[in-house]
Design a protein around this motif. Structure first.
Motif, PDB file in Angstrom:
ATOM      1  N   ILE A  12       0.838  -1.209   0.000  1.00  0.00           N
ATOM      2  CA  ILE A  12       0.000   0.000   0.000  1.00  0.00           C
ATOM      3  C   ILE A  12       0.869   1.253   0.000  1.00  0.00           C
ATOM      4  O   ILE A  12       0.587   2.233  -0.709  1.00  0.00           O
ATOM      5  CB  ILE A  12      -0.946  -0.013   1.219  1.00  0.00           C
ATOM      6  CG1 ILE A  12      -1.961  -1.157   1.081  1.00  0.00           C
ATOM      7  CG2 ILE A  12      -1.679   1.326   1.352  1.00  0.00           C
ATOM      8  CD1 ILE A  12      -2.847  -1.339   2.292  1.00  0.00           C
TER       9      ILE A  12
ATOM     10  N   ALA B 120       2.357   1.529  -3.596  1.00  0.00           N
ATOM     11  CA  ALA B 120       1.372   1.837  -4.635  1.00  0.00           C
ATOM     12  C   ALA B 120       0.726   3.204  -4.421  1.00  0.00           C
ATOM     13  O   ALA B 120       0.326   3.858  -5.390  1.00  0.00           O
ATOM     14  CB  ALA B 120       0.304   0.753  -4.670  1.00  0.00           C
ATOM     15  N   GLN B 121       0.575   3.626  -3.147  1.00  0.00           N
ATOM     16  CA  GLN B 121      -0.063   4.914  -2.854  1.00  0.00           C
ATOM     17  C   GLN B 121      -1.376   5.059  -3.620  1.00  0.00           C
ATOM     18  O   GLN B 121      -1.518   5.931  -4.493  1.00  0.00           O
ATOM     19  CB  GLN B 121       0.874   6.065  -3.213  1.00  0.00           C
ATOM     20  CG  GLN B 121       2.081   6.213  -2.302  1.00  0.00           C
ATOM     21  CD  GLN B 121       1.700   6.729  -0.917  1.00  0.00           C
ATOM     22  OE1 GLN B 121       1.227   7.840  -0.754  1.00  0.00           O
ATOM     23  NE2 GLN B 121       1.897   5.890   0.086  1.00  0.00           N
ATOM     24  N   PRO B 122      -2.367   4.187  -3.347  1.00  0.00           N
ATOM     25  CA  PRO B 122      -3.621   4.220  -4.113  1.00  0.00           C
ATOM     26  C   PRO B 122      -4.251   5.601  -4.107  1.00  0.00           C
ATOM     27  O   PRO B 122      -4.378   6.248  -3.076  1.00  0.00           O
ATOM     28  CB  PRO B 122      -4.513   3.209  -3.361  1.00  0.00           C
ATOM     29  CG  PRO B 122      -3.557   2.336  -2.619  1.00  0.00           C
ATOM     30  CD  PRO B 122      -2.393   3.199  -2.255  1.00  0.00           C
ATOM     31  N   GLY B 123      -4.618   6.055  -5.304  1.00  0.00           N
ATOM     32  CA  GLY B 123      -5.334   7.311  -5.424  1.00  0.00           C
ATOM     33  C   GLY B 123      -4.479   8.511  -5.765  1.00  0.00           C
ATOM     34  O   GLY B 123      -5.007   9.546  -6.165  1.00  0.00           O
TER      35      GLY B 123
ATOM     36  N   LEU C 104      -3.155   1.719 -11.119  1.00  0.00           N
ATOM     37  CA  LEU C 104      -3.795   0.700 -10.283  1.00  0.00           C
ATOM     38  C   LEU C 104      -3.780  -0.658 -10.966  1.00  0.00           C
ATOM     39  O   LEU C 104      -3.524  -1.683 -10.327  1.00  0.00           O
ATOM     40  CB  LEU C 104      -5.226   1.117  -9.962  1.00  0.00           C
ATOM     41  CG  LEU C 104      -6.042   0.138  -9.106  1.00  0.00           C
ATOM     42  CD1 LEU C 104      -5.382  -0.082  -7.758  1.00  0.00           C
ATOM     43  CD2 LEU C 104      -7.470   0.635  -8.933  1.00  0.00           C
TER      44      LEU C 104
ATOM     45  N   ALA D  90      -0.398  -2.297 -10.560  1.00  0.00           N
ATOM     46  CA  ALA D  90      -0.159  -2.811  -9.216  1.00  0.00           C
ATOM     47  C   ALA D  90      -0.944  -4.093  -8.968  1.00  0.00           C
ATOM     48  O   ALA D  90      -0.426  -5.057  -8.390  1.00  0.00           O
ATOM     49  CB  ALA D  90      -0.534  -1.747  -8.182  1.00  0.00           C
TER      50      ALA D  90
END
Length: 286
Positions: A122, A125-128, A134, A137
């Motif tokens: 997480i 990837a640093q979602p957002g 995305l 990943a």
């Protein structure tokens, strides 16, 4: 790990040059079914290709080709270091598969390590925030899952099969399937593209043979832990070939994933020692 990191860098170069993924996979596999029989014939040991487990090789090929699509697809979408870091979660997936498929009792140490490893994903990837796509990943996570699943199967095959036999039949089953895509995706290639394809085929063959040998002589978890050295080569190749360096989030998240994998390997080693010296009733929790 050096050979496999080099192969992935060459896959990325081939993809960025305009070659389609099925064609890259085809040329990755083709040298194997040509060079292994020639090598064994030269050594006078073609009989090493004999097998009584053809159906198991077929299952390994089916899983393997799906895993290769995910692995190569992810590396075309992600920087090398980030792709490599997320692939390290294969150790976490191995723990989950042990619980689901082998009904192994997993205690707080290893479940905690699994949680730690996915926390690292997480962070990377640093979602957002748009740092990593995305889809890339998620594809890398799927690739890591397949690596864990295939490693367990290769470990079983290696009990009776030679390392080169496993590699050969994987290519023998998958190359004709990949050839079906060629009329739709193949393009006229430049000299540079041929160089990428030949080099990735050879590096992949050598890397796969070495990895299969490692799984034959070592425990799955221990062998996968050695995969962590590939982060060094991925970061180096990313800098030399693509002029990219991992951001701070990768250097924060990757140690969590690596630490989780090392913790799992250490815990499994402790449990293996305990099982040799203690009764099942008195064995410590996992």
């Amino acid at each position: 790990m050096v050979m496999l990191a080099l192969m992935l860098a060459l896959v990325k170069l081939a993809s960025e040059s305009g070659l389609a993924l099925p064609e890259i996979l085809f040329w990755r596999q083709l040298p194997t079914i040509m060079l292994i029989p020639m090598f064994l014939w030269w050594r006078g040991s073609v009989d090493r290709l004999k097998t009584k487990r053809l159906s198991q090789h077929g299952v390994r090929a089916f899983l393997g080709i799906f895993g290769m699509f995910l692995n190569f697809g992810a590396v075309t979408m992600l920087p090398l270091a980030e792709h490599t870091s997320i692939n390290f979660t294969s150790v976490m997936w191995a723990v989950i598969l042990s619980a689901l498929l082998l009904h192994e009792k997993i205690g707080p140490w290893r479940w905690g390590a699994v949680a730690l490893g996915f926390a690292g994903v997480i962070i990377i990837a640093q979602p957002g925030d748009g740092h990593l796509p995305l889809l890339g990943a998620l594809t890398a996570l799927g690739s890591a899952f397949m690596i864990a699943l295939i490693s367990i199967q290769i470990r079983d095959l290696a009990q009776t099969e030679d390392s080169v036999t496993i590699v050969f039949y994987f290519a023998l089953f998958t190359t004709p399937l990949l050839a079906l895509f060629l009329p739709f995706v193949s393009v006229e290639k430049t000299q540079e593209q041929w160089m990428w394809l030949i080099a990735l085929g050879l590096s992949g063959l050598v890397g796969q043979i070495l990895l299969t040998m490692a799984l034959r002589y070592g425990q799955v978890a221990s062998v996968i832990v050695m995969d962590y050295s590939s982060l060094i080569w991925a970061a180096l190749l990313g800098f030399l070939l693509f002029d990219t360096l991992p951001p701070a989030t990768t250097w924060l998240g990757a140690p969590l994933i690596v630490g989780a994998g090392i913790l799992i390997a250490w815990r499994e080693h402790r449990l293996a020692l305990a099982s040799k010296t203690m009764s099942p009733v008195s064995a410590e929790p996992s």
